[in-house]
Motif scaffolding. Structure first.
Motif, mmCIF file in Angstrom:
data_model
loop_
_atom_site.group_PDB
_atom_site.id
_atom_site.type_symbol
_atom_site.label_atom_id
_atom_site.label_comp_id
_atom_site.label_asym_id
_atom_site.label_seq_id
_atom_site.Cartn_x
_atom_site.Cartn_y
_atom_site.Cartn_z
ATOM 1 N N ALA A 10 -1.971 6.850 -4.832
ATOM 2 C CA ALA A 10 -2.181 6.085 -3.599
ATOM 3 C C ALA A 10 -3.676 5.977 -3.364
ATOM 4 O O ALA A 10 -4.444 6.820 -3.812
ATOM 5 C CB ALA A 10 -1.507 6.790 -2.430
ATOM 6 N N GLY A 11 -4.069 4.920 -2.685
ATOM 7 C CA GLY A 11 -5.481 4.892 -2.350
ATOM 8 C C GLY A 11 -6.156 3.561 -2.323
ATOM 9 O O GLY A 11 -5.843 2.714 -1.500
ATOM 10 N N ASN A 12 -7.056 3.341 -3.243
ATOM 11 C CA ASN A 12 -8.041 2.290 -3.101
ATOM 12 C C ASN A 12 -7.528 0.863 -3.261
ATOM 13 O O ASN A 12 -8.059 -0.043 -2.637
ATOM 14 C CB ASN A 12 -9.203 2.534 -4.056
ATOM 15 N N VAL A 13 -6.536 0.620 -4.090
ATOM 16 C CA VAL A 13 -6.043 -0.753 -4.277
ATOM 17 C C VAL A 13 -4.517 -0.799 -4.331
ATOM 18 O O VAL A 13 -3.876 0.153 -4.737
ATOM 19 C CB VAL A 13 -6.584 -1.417 -5.571
ATOM 20 N N ALA A 14 -3.957 -1.929 -3.897
ATOM 21 C CA ALA A 14 -2.543 -2.210 -4.140
ATOM 22 C C ALA A 14 -2.421 -2.564 -5.621
ATOM 23 O O ALA A 14 -3.372 -3.054 -6.225
ATOM 24 C CB ALA A 14 -2.076 -3.363 -3.256
ATOM 25 N N GLU A 15 -1.271 -2.337 -6.200
ATOM 26 C CA GLU A 15 -1.128 -2.466 -7.654
ATOM 27 C C GLU A 15 -0.347 -3.707 -8.074
ATOM 28 O O GLU A 15 0.748 -3.951 -7.578
ATOM 29 C CB GLU A 15 -0.408 -1.243 -8.211
ATOM 30 N N TRP A 16 -0.926 -4.476 -9.008
ATOM 31 C CA TRP A 16 -0.198 -5.569 -9.644
ATOM 32 C C TRP A 16 0.953 -4.974 -10.432
ATOM 33 O O TRP A 16 0.797 -3.947 -11.092
ATOM 34 C CB TRP A 16 -1.088 -6.311 -10.645
ATOM 35 N N CYS A 17 2.102 -5.610 -10.410
ATOM 36 C CA CYS A 17 3.248 -5.199 -11.227
ATOM 37 C C CYS A 17 3.650 -6.346 -12.144
ATOM 38 O O CYS A 17 3.366 -7.506 -11.860
ATOM 39 C CB CYS A 17 4.433 -4.826 -10.328
#
Length: 71
Positions: A10-17
């Protein structure tokens, strides 16, 4: 680590899937939240958004995983 033996998910960026957004061609799922998130429910790793697969945003990225063997 979490139950899957992963750290710092968790943390700095939302994740591309790689998952396509249901019912929409050319859009991909974005998981989690970033430093721009302010709503509590959006901060969960299970939170979902979607973006055009060619879009760019400063708060969306991906994570690299390094496998060091069996935990």
């Amino acid at each position: 680590p979490n139950a899957a033996h992963l750290f710092d998910m968790a943390g700095n960026v939302a994740e591309w899937c790689a998952d396509a957004w249901p019912g929409s061609s050319g859009e991909r799922v974005i998981r989690g939240s970033s430093w721009l998130t302010s709503e509590q429910e959006a901060m969960l790793s299970s939170a979902r958004q979607h973006l055009n697969e060619g879009a760019t945003r400063q708060d969306v990225g991906f994570r690299c995983v390094l496998s060091l063997g069996s935990p």
